[in-house]
Motif scaffolding. Sequence first.
Motif, PDB file in Angstrom:
ATOM      1  N   GLU A  16       0.860  -1.184   0.000  1.00 32.66           N
ATOM      2  CA  GLU A  16       0.000   0.000   0.000  1.00 32.66           C
ATOM      3  C   GLU A  16       0.893   1.230   0.000  1.00 32.66           C
ATOM      4  O   GLU A  16       1.703   1.416   0.913  1.00 32.66           O
ATOM      5  N   CYS A  17       0.770   2.059  -1.024  1.00 31.26           N
ATOM      6  CA  CYS A  17       1.535   3.312  -1.069  1.00 31.26           C
ATOM      7  C   CYS A  17       0.868   4.312  -0.139  1.00 31.26           C
ATOM      8  O   CYS A  17      -0.352   4.478  -0.170  1.00 31.26           O
ATOM      9  N   THR A  18       1.665   4.994   0.680  1.00 26.10           N
ATOM     10  CA  THR A  18       1.091   5.944   1.637  1.00 26.10           C
ATOM     11  C   THR A  18       1.525   7.384   1.340  1.00 26.10           C
ATOM     12  O   THR A  18       1.485   8.241   2.202  1.00 26.10           O
ATOM     13  N   ALA A  19       1.934   7.625   0.083  1.00 27.12           N
ATOM     14  CA  ALA A  19       2.364   8.989  -0.251  1.00 27.12           C
ATOM     15  C   ALA A  19       1.182   9.917  -0.470  1.00 27.12           C
ATOM     16  O   ALA A  19       1.221  11.086  -0.097  1.00 27.12           O
ATOM     17  N   CYS A  20       0.131   9.405  -1.109  1.00 27.90           N
ATOM     18  CA  CYS A  20      -1.026  10.281  -1.305  1.00 27.90           C
ATOM     19  C   CYS A  20      -2.282   9.563  -0.853  1.00 27.90           C
ATOM     20  O   CYS A  20      -2.273   8.352  -0.582  1.00 27.90           O
ATOM     21  N   ALA A  21      -3.352  10.346  -0.787  1.00 26.58           N
ATOM     22  CA  ALA A  21      -4.582   9.837  -0.166  1.00 26.58           C
ATOM     23  C   ALA A  21      -5.276   8.755  -0.982  1.00 26.58           C
ATOM     24  O   ALA A  21      -6.231   8.148  -0.512  1.00 26.58           O
ATOM     25  N   ARG A  22      -4.819   8.485  -2.182  1.00 25.28           N
ATOM     26  CA  ARG A  22      -5.394   7.347  -2.924  1.00 25.28           C
ATOM     27  C   ARG A  22      -5.051   6.014  -2.275  1.00 25.28           C
ATOM     28  O   ARG A  22      -5.767   5.043  -2.399  1.00 25.28           O
ATOM     29  N   ARG A  23      -3.869   5.962  -1.648  1.00 27.74           N
ATOM     30  CA  ARG A  23      -3.391   4.742  -0.982  1.00 27.74           C
ATOM     31  C   ARG A  23      -3.537   3.536  -1.910  1.00 27.74           C
ATOM     32  O   ARG A  23      -4.197   2.538  -1.576  1.00 27.74           O
ATOM     33  N   CYS A  24      -2.929   3.632  -3.078  1.00 25.75           N
ATOM     34  CA  CYS A  24      -3.013   2.544  -4.062  1.00 25.75           C
ATOM     35  C   CYS A  24      -2.497   1.243  -3.446  1.00 25.75           C
ATOM     36  O   CYS A  24      -1.453   1.235  -2.790  1.00 25.75           O
ATOM     37  N   LYS A  25      -3.212   0.182  -3.693  1.00 21.53           N
ATOM     38  CA  LYS A  25      -2.787  -1.149  -3.228  1.00 21.53           C
ATOM     39  C   LYS A  25      -2.347  -1.917  -4.460  1.00 21.53           C
ATOM     40  O   LYS A  25      -3.155  -2.188  -5.355  1.00 21.53           O
ATOM     41  N   TYR A  31       1.753  -0.586 -11.103  1.00 24.25           N
ATOM     42  CA  TYR A  31       2.117   0.775 -10.698  1.00 24.25           C
ATOM     43  C   TYR A  31       0.874   1.556 -10.309  1.00 24.25           C
ATOM     44  O   TYR A  31      -0.252   1.188 -10.678  1.00 24.25           O
ATOM     45  N   GLY A  32       1.120   2.628  -9.541  1.00 23.66           N
ATOM     46  CA  GLY A  32       0.009   3.402  -8.993  1.00 23.66           C
ATOM     47  C   GLY A  32      -0.589   4.360 -10.004  1.00 23.66           C
ATOM     48  O   GLY A  32      -0.095   4.521 -11.121  1.00 23.66           O
ATOM     49  N   PHE A  33      -1.642   5.036  -9.566  1.00 24.00           N
ATOM     50  CA  PHE A  33      -2.375   5.990 -10.401  1.00 24.00           C
ATOM     51  C   PHE A  33      -1.446   7.063 -10.977  1.00 24.00           C
ATOM     52  O   PHE A  33      -1.616   7.507 -12.103  1.00 24.00           O
ATOM     53  N   CYS A  34      -0.432   7.451 -10.181  1.00 26.71           N
ATOM     54  CA  CYS A  34       0.499   8.512 -10.604  1.00 26.71           C
ATOM     55  C   CYS A  34       1.455   8.031 -11.690  1.00 26.71           C
ATOM     56  O   CYS A  34       2.089   8.832 -12.379  1.00 26.71           O
ATOM     57  N   GLY A  35       1.619   6.713 -11.815  1.00 24.14           N
ATOM     58  CA  GLY A  35       2.465   6.141 -12.860  1.00 24.14           C
ATOM     59  C   GLY A  35       3.936   6.013 -12.507  1.00 24.14           C
ATOM     60  O   GLY A  35       4.697   5.408 -13.269  1.00 24.14           O
ATOM     61  N   VAL A  36       4.357   6.554 -11.356  1.00 22.35           N
ATOM     62  CA  VAL A  36       5.797   6.574 -11.074  1.00 22.35           C
ATOM     63  C   VAL A  36       6.189   5.763  -9.837  1.00 22.35           C
ATOM     64  O   VAL A  36       7.356   5.674  -9.500  1.00 22.35           O
ATOM     65  N   ARG A  37       5.212   5.170  -9.156  1.00 26.91           N
ATOM     66  CA  ARG A  37       5.506   4.359  -7.968  1.00 26.91           C
ATOM     67  C   ARG A  37       5.045   2.935  -8.283  1.00 26.91           C
ATOM     68  O   ARG A  37       3.861   2.693  -8.548  1.00 26.91           O
ATOM     69  N   TRP A  38       6.007   2.010  -8.276  1.00 29.01           N
ATOM     70  CA  TRP A  38       5.774   0.652  -8.753  1.00 29.01           C
ATOM     71  C   TRP A  38       6.043  -0.369  -7.657  1.00 29.01           C
ATOM     72  O   TRP A  38       7.012  -0.227  -6.901  1.00 29.01           O
ATOM     73  N   CYS A  82       1.316  12.568 -11.762  1.00 28.71           N
ATOM     74  CA  CYS A  82       0.487  13.283 -10.786  1.00 28.71           C
ATOM     75  C   CYS A  82      -0.491  12.308 -10.143  1.00 28.71           C
ATOM     76  O   CYS A  82      -0.847  11.290 -10.735  1.00 28.71           O
ATOM     77  N   SER A  83      -0.927  12.669  -8.934  1.00 26.99           N
ATOM     78  CA  SER A  83      -1.918  11.844  -8.245  1.00 26.99           C
ATOM     79  C   SER A  83      -3.340  12.228  -8.653  1.00 26.99           C
ATOM     80  O   SER A  83      -4.299  11.619  -8.206  1.00 26.99           O
ATOM     81  N   TRP A  84      -3.474  13.270  -9.439  1.00 34.25           N
ATOM     82  CA  TRP A  84      -4.767  13.681  -9.970  1.00 34.25           C
ATOM     83  C   TRP A  84      -4.716  13.577 -11.501  1.00 34.25           C
ATOM     84  O   TRP A  84      -3.632  13.436 -12.075  1.00 34.25           O
ATOM     85  N   SER A 130       4.153  15.282  -3.864  1.00 30.98           N
ATOM     86  CA  SER A 130       3.998  14.166  -2.908  1.00 30.98           C
ATOM     87  C   SER A 130       4.288  12.828  -3.579  1.00 30.98           C
ATOM     88  O   SER A 130       4.679  11.880  -2.909  1.00 30.98           O
ATOM     89  N   ILE A 131       4.138  12.745  -4.901  1.00 26.49           N
ATOM     90  CA  ILE A 131       4.408  11.457  -5.568  1.00 26.49           C
ATOM     91  C   ILE A 131       5.913  11.172  -5.651  1.00 26.49           C
ATOM     92  O   ILE A 131       6.309  10.031  -5.835  1.00 26.49           O
ATOM     93  N   PHE A 132       6.737  12.225  -5.513  1.00 28.99           N
ATOM     94  CA  PHE A 132       8.193  11.973  -5.478  1.00 28.99           C
ATOM     95  C   PHE A 132       8.783  12.427  -4.139  1.00 28.99           C
ATOM     96  O   PHE A 132       9.896  12.914  -4.044  1.00 28.99           O
TER      97      PHE A 132
HETATM   98  S1  SF4 Z   1      -1.344   7.729  -6.885  1.00 30.36           S
HETATM   99 FE1  SF4 Z   1       0.853   7.377  -6.671  1.00 30.36          FE
HETATM  100  S2  SF4 Z   1       1.408   8.522  -4.837  1.00 30.36           S
HETATM  101 FE2  SF4 Z   1      -0.823   8.256  -4.780  1.00 30.36          FE
HETATM  102  S3  SF4 Z   1      -1.124   6.386  -3.574  1.00 30.36           S
HETATM  103 FE3  SF4 Z   1      -1.095   5.820  -5.750  1.00 30.36          FE
HETATM  104  S4  SF4 Z   1       1.042   5.208  -6.107  1.00 30.36           S
HETATM  105 FE4  SF4 Z   1       1.016   6.408  -4.227  1.00 30.36          FE
END
Ligand code: SF4
Length: 381
Positions: A16-25, A31-38, A82-84, A130-132
Motif C-alpha cells: 500500500e503506497c502511503t504517499a497520497c490519499a489514494r493509498r493505491c494497493k 504501478y500506482g495511479f500517478c504512474g511513477v511508484r511501482w 500526478c496523483s490527480w 507528494s508522488i516523489f
Molecule cells: S497515486 Fe501514486 S502517490 Fe498516490 S497512492 Fe497511488 S502510487 Fe502512491
Amino acid sequence: MKEATLYRVLPDGKVECTACARRCKLSDGQYGFCGVRWNLGGRLYLMVYGKISAIAVDPIEKKPLYHFNPGSMVLSLSTYGCSWACQYCQNFDISQRRVLEGFEVTPEKIVELAEDYGAQGVTYTYNEPSIFMEFAHDVGVLARKRGLFNTFVTNGYMTDEAVDLLSKFLDAATVDFKGNAEPKFLRKFSLVPDPEPIFQALLEMKRKGVFIEVTDLVVPEIGDNLEYARRLARWIVDNLGPDTPIHFLRFHPDYKVDYLPPTPIKSLEEHARVAKEEGLKYVYVGNVPGHPLENTYCPNCGRVVIKRRGFDILEVNLTEDGRCKFCGAKINIGGKVQPTWRVSDRFAYVPIELLSRYVKVTREQIEELRSKVRVKVQGSS
Ligand code: SF4
C-alpha cells in the motif's frame, strides 16, 4: 529508481503506497495511479528518483507565495506524473505524462545549482511533489543544512504519513484547490474521489509548523461556484486562521477543456469579495497582471504594504520586523522580505541538457530489478 519509504506491505502480499490519499494497493509488477511508484517484487519503488522533467529559477511570487520570504528566488523542479488527472491542468505536458524518464540529477547537484544561481530556496513544483516525496526529502534535508528553505506547490491530497515526512524539511507550501473544492467538480474533472484528505493534510501541516498559502483555480462554467468558495473561505478562517493568504487564480483554456473561456475577471473579484466577507485578511487575484488585488494591503489601515505587478515587487512598505510602515500593524510574513526583490529579472534558465543526461528506465531494467528484489525477499523470509 529507489525503494520508497512511504509504503507498507499488506497481509495479502500487496503493497500500500502511503504517499497520497489514494493509498493505491499494488500487486507485484503494478504501478500506482500517478504512474511513477511501482511494486517490484513486493517492494515499492519510486521510479523517478533523481530524474527531473524541468528545472528553472523563478521568483517565489510565481508559486504563488506572497507572504513567505517575499522577493526571493527559488530553484524550481519537477518530475513527471500526478496523483490527480485534471482535464483543465495548466501544466499537463509534465503532470499528465506517466513516463519513467528525465534528466539525471543527485540531491547534491540540485543544492549546488540553487547556490550557484543565487536562489534562497528550492521549490518542488510543476507536478505534484507528494508522488516523489522521497526524492524531495533527500534534496530538502540537504538544502536546509546549507541554509536554503524548501517549499511545495501541492494539491494537498496527502496522507498523515506523507505530512510527517515533509515536516522534516519543508518550510512553506502553496496548497492548490481547484474549482472551489466542490466534490462533484473534483470527481468529474480530476478523478478525485473526495477532497476531505486535503483539509486533513492542511491541519497536519499547520500543526507541524509549515507556512501555508492557499490557491483556488476558478474554472469558468464547470468549477466556479461561489457558495463552495464561501465554504472554503470559512473553513480556512476557522481552521488555519484569518491571516492565511488566499489566491483566486485565473484559468486559461488548456488540455481537455480548451473550449472553455478564460475565467472572467469579474468572477475572480466576486470570489475575492466572498472570501473577505468570511473574514480572510489577505485575498488575491492571480494570473491577472496589473490587477489591484495583486497588492498586499495592511488589514488595519488599508494602505499598500507590498505593491506588485505580475511576479515583480514594485514597492515594500514594511519595517524590518514585518510591520506596516504606516500604522505599525503586524503583517503575516514568513521569513523576511529578501533584498533580491529589487532585482529586475528573477527568472533564470538552467541549461540542464548541458549538465546532465536524459535517461529512460527500460523494461529490461525494471524486470532485472524486479527479479533481484523477489529473490532477496524470498531469501530473507
Ligand atoms: S497515486 Fe501514486 S502517490 Fe498516490 S497512492 Fe497511488 S502510487 Fe502512491
